[in-house]
Design a protein around this motif. Structure first.
Motif, mmCIF file in Angstrom:
data_model
loop_
_atom_site.group_PDB
_atom_site.id
_atom_site.type_symbol
_atom_site.label_atom_id
_atom_site.label_comp_id
_atom_site.label_asym_id
_atom_site.label_seq_id
_atom_site.Cartn_x
_atom_site.Cartn_y
_atom_site.Cartn_z
ATOM 1 N N SER A 11 0.982 -1.217 -0.047
ATOM 2 C CA SER A 11 -0.175 -0.037 0.139
ATOM 3 C C SER A 11 0.820 1.398 0.013
ATOM 4 O O SER A 11 0.308 2.371 -0.259
ATOM 5 N N SER A 12 2.130 1.098 0.109
ATOM 6 C CA SER A 12 2.955 2.405 0.282
ATOM 7 C C SER A 12 3.755 2.591 -1.048
ATOM 8 O O SER A 12 4.531 3.668 -1.117
ATOM 9 N N ARG A 13 3.206 1.988 -2.001
ATOM 10 C CA ARG A 13 3.515 2.374 -3.507
ATOM 11 C C ARG A 13 3.080 3.593 -3.946
ATOM 12 O O ARG A 13 2.222 3.986 -3.439
ATOM 13 N N GLY A 14 3.627 4.316 -4.801
ATOM 14 C CA GLY A 14 3.302 5.599 -5.508
ATOM 15 C C GLY A 14 1.942 5.512 -6.268
ATOM 16 O O GLY A 14 1.782 4.374 -6.642
ATOM 17 N N LEU A 15 1.424 6.538 -6.549
ATOM 18 C CA LEU A 15 0.245 6.717 -7.494
ATOM 19 C C LEU A 15 0.284 6.214 -8.786
ATOM 20 O O LEU A 15 -0.190 5.310 -9.342
ATOM 21 N N LEU A 16 1.634 6.741 -9.452
ATOM 22 C CA LEU A 16 1.970 6.172 -10.564
ATOM 23 C C LEU A 16 2.231 4.796 -10.744
ATOM 24 O O LEU A 16 1.888 4.032 -11.490
ATOM 25 N N SER A 17 2.932 4.149 -9.848
ATOM 26 C CA SER A 17 3.276 2.693 -9.705
ATOM 27 C C SER A 17 2.003 2.200 -9.588
ATOM 28 O O SER A 17 1.804 1.132 -10.310
ATOM 29 N N GLU A 18 0.971 2.344 -8.868
ATOM 30 C CA GLU A 18 -0.347 1.742 -8.675
ATOM 31 C C GLU A 18 -0.919 1.695 -9.949
ATOM 32 O O GLU A 18 -1.612 0.604 -10.189
ATOM 33 N N PHE A 19 -0.962 2.910 -10.540
ATOM 34 C CA PHE A 19 -1.755 3.034 -11.774
ATOM 35 C C PHE A 19 -1.050 2.230 -13.114
ATOM 36 O O PHE A 19 -1.706 1.405 -13.968
ATOM 37 N N TRP A 20 0.194 2.096 -12.940
ATOM 38 C CA TRP A 20 0.952 1.451 -13.837
ATOM 39 C C TRP A 20 0.498 -0.124 -13.710
ATOM 40 O O TRP A 20 0.381 -1.005 -14.722
#
Length: 60
Positions: A11-20
């Motif tokens: 859950s601590s991944r970044g927003l762009l990483s989550e979107f990718w």
């Protein structure tokens, strides 16, 4: 791998990483152009707001 290293929760991944990750695994590539256009619009608004070009935009 050192077992003493603390592992970051997913859950601590970044927003762009989550979107990718979402795009790759859910295969919803149709969302990419929508997000790109929205990001470009935000970038243009932020640039135009701080630039001396602002008075000329309203005259168009």
């Amino acid at each position: 791998m050192d077992t003493n290293e603390p592992q970051l929760p997913q859950s601590s991944r970044g927003l762009l990483s989550e979107f990718w990750h979402f795009l790759l695994h859910e295969k919803v590539w149709w969302m990419t152009p929508i997000v790109v256009v929205l990001v470009l619009m935000v970038a243009f608004i932020l640039f135009a707001e701080a630039a001396p070009v602002l008075p000329f935009i309203y005259t168009l």
